[in-house]
Write a protein that holds these residues in place. Sequence first.
Motif, short mmCIF file in Angstrom:
data_model
loop_
_atom_site.label_atom_id
_atom_site.label_comp_id
_atom_site.label_asym_id
_atom_site.label_seq_id
_atom_site.Cartn_x
_atom_site.Cartn_y
_atom_site.Cartn_z
N CYS A 1 -16.08 -1.36 -74.90
CA CYS A 1 -16.60 0.01 -74.95
C CYS A 1 -15.96 0.86 -73.87
CB CYS A 1 -18.12 0.01 -74.81
SG CYS A 1 -18.63 -0.63 -73.22
N THR A 2 -16.33 2.12 -73.81
CA THR A 2 -15.68 3.02 -72.86
C THR A 2 -16.37 2.95 -71.50
OG1 THR A 2 -16.85 4.69 -74.16
CG2 THR A 2 -14.48 4.61 -74.38
N SER B 1 -10.18 3.42 -80.00
CA SER B 1 -11.11 2.29 -80.02
C SER B 1 -10.91 1.43 -81.28
CB SER B 1 -12.54 2.83 -79.95
OG SER B 1 -13.48 1.80 -80.06
#
Length: 560
Positions: free
Chosen positions: A229-230, A47
């Motif tokens: 984001c994930t 990330s």
Amino acid sequence: MADAESIVSNFIEKIIINDMESGVIKAPVTRFPPEPNGYLHIGHAKSICLNFGLAEQFGGGCNLRFDDTNPAKEETEYVESIMNDVKWLGFQWTNLCHASDYFDRFYEWALDLIKAGKAYVDDQSSEEIRRNRGTLTQPGVESPYRGRSVEENLDLFDRMAKGEFDEGSKVLRAKIDMASSNINMRDPVMYRILKREHYRTGDKWRVYPMYDYAHGYEDAIEGVTHSVCTLEFQDHRPLYDWFIENVNVPHVPRQYEFARLNLSYTVMSKRRLLELVASKIVSGWDDPRMPTISGFRRRGYTPSSIRRFCREIGVARADSMVDIEFLQHFLREELNKTALRVMAVLRPLKVTLTNWPENFVDELPADNNPEDENAGTRTIKMGREIYIDREDFMEEPVKGFFRLAPGREVRLKHAYMITCTDVVKDAAGEVVELRCAADIESRGGNAPDGRKVKGTLHWVWAGDAVPAKVNLYAHLFTLRNMSEMEEGKDYRDYLNPQSLVALENALLEPSLAKAKPLDNFQFLRHGYFCADTDMTEANPVFNLTVSLKDSWAKESGKQS
Ligand code: ATP
Ligand code: MG
């Protein structure tokens, strides 16, 4: 991999390029938003590389933001380790931000939502709220408190914030749609009462915002354009947008999701990593077996190998399991070019050269790294007593074993050819010493008559070898894919009892005593090792970073 990279890493890049070309943005603003409730792991590195990388690539900015909205689990130690790890990976944030700096604004926006009839105080217990949420096939049940007046809600929320009510007795919820097909939209909780000391705001607040409520506002306040984001947040995106649309924010951010990184033979959630630390299964967050950034650092990984790995795995929208070997591959490639070659004997066996003149000490030239022409050479000393690795001798050699054995000749790296003439054993029958004859004419490693030997061994001289501790590491877990644990088993059931083997009696060539913590070396024929962070000249400790690839296959095929 290269293909996958060029297709999918483009999906966020493409969006950014479009936004820039259509004039929606001048340059992207991204953020890396860890919650300071643990140390960063290699998944976070993905990330970090993505968010900071996008900002760099398109001339934008990237904030490091502490998503510190939960006072129960957050600590200053984590904040410091996170900053340290991001910098170590090679990134510099545009702004250092804290969600806790925005608590006043979050509170104001909550009041706005209450005033607009879009939020209410609910007295149901968390259990009741969960039960009344409904399921994928059944709508939720509206709370009996859903119809409270704006005045009553403002009064109750004010008193919640002042600490008049007990934890768990009330929450503030968004009033959206209890029948929504998306469960996240069924009146999600915005605030809960927590009478905890916050590491930055102390006891100022008695209510704290939930992630879903706060996160989009954090992005809006900071002017984040692409909130990456994930994937697990994909179903939360309508909620992210709902909170943004229903108050007056200074800027409208957009959320995009990508797949989490999962790595073989390890667990990656902070909760489990914290348990490993707390239960002392590992020595700390930076134990070299941990998949944390600090663990990889202490293990001898370089920031560039981790960045390269993160780039090569790409950014996809499907979850996948990446082999740790892939990360090791980039590390080996780099260390092969940069690591100094040295000799270290891990399990020493004494060798006396019976025909060596008693007090003679030879000084032999040795290249520091044949892969790097600028690495230069050093001098290593040799005398009558040396040590080799125990595993380089077999009294009754098996087929394919080309190292030392009774009557057999091998080469000592950088030095002489020697032939084993006698095997000395102790009372228990264990081999404690070898007696060998050196061919004094073979200095540098080759006999004048051109005689060939198959094995070349590393060694150290008894006269100057440095005693050291060497830690050999293997996977922390025995299961490749830790999400495939057997029913009823716990991740602790898969701990590898051999994940750390500490060799207390290793002997190193003397140059290694001067190593600085985290210096990388190749211990010839053993692998890459690095000096431990806690080592001193008086107490040398080295950690196995990664083995040499296929060492047995390569060696047994080697003819010279
Ligand atoms: P964990 O589940 O391990 O505790 P988290 O997601 O709760 O991680 P955060 O501190 O909230 O940890 O994460 C900060 C950022 O890092 C988030 O944007 C999150 O999506 C991202 N991230 C966390 N784990 C991974 C992973 N395995 N792969 C890629 N990104 C990740
Ligand atoms: Mg989280």
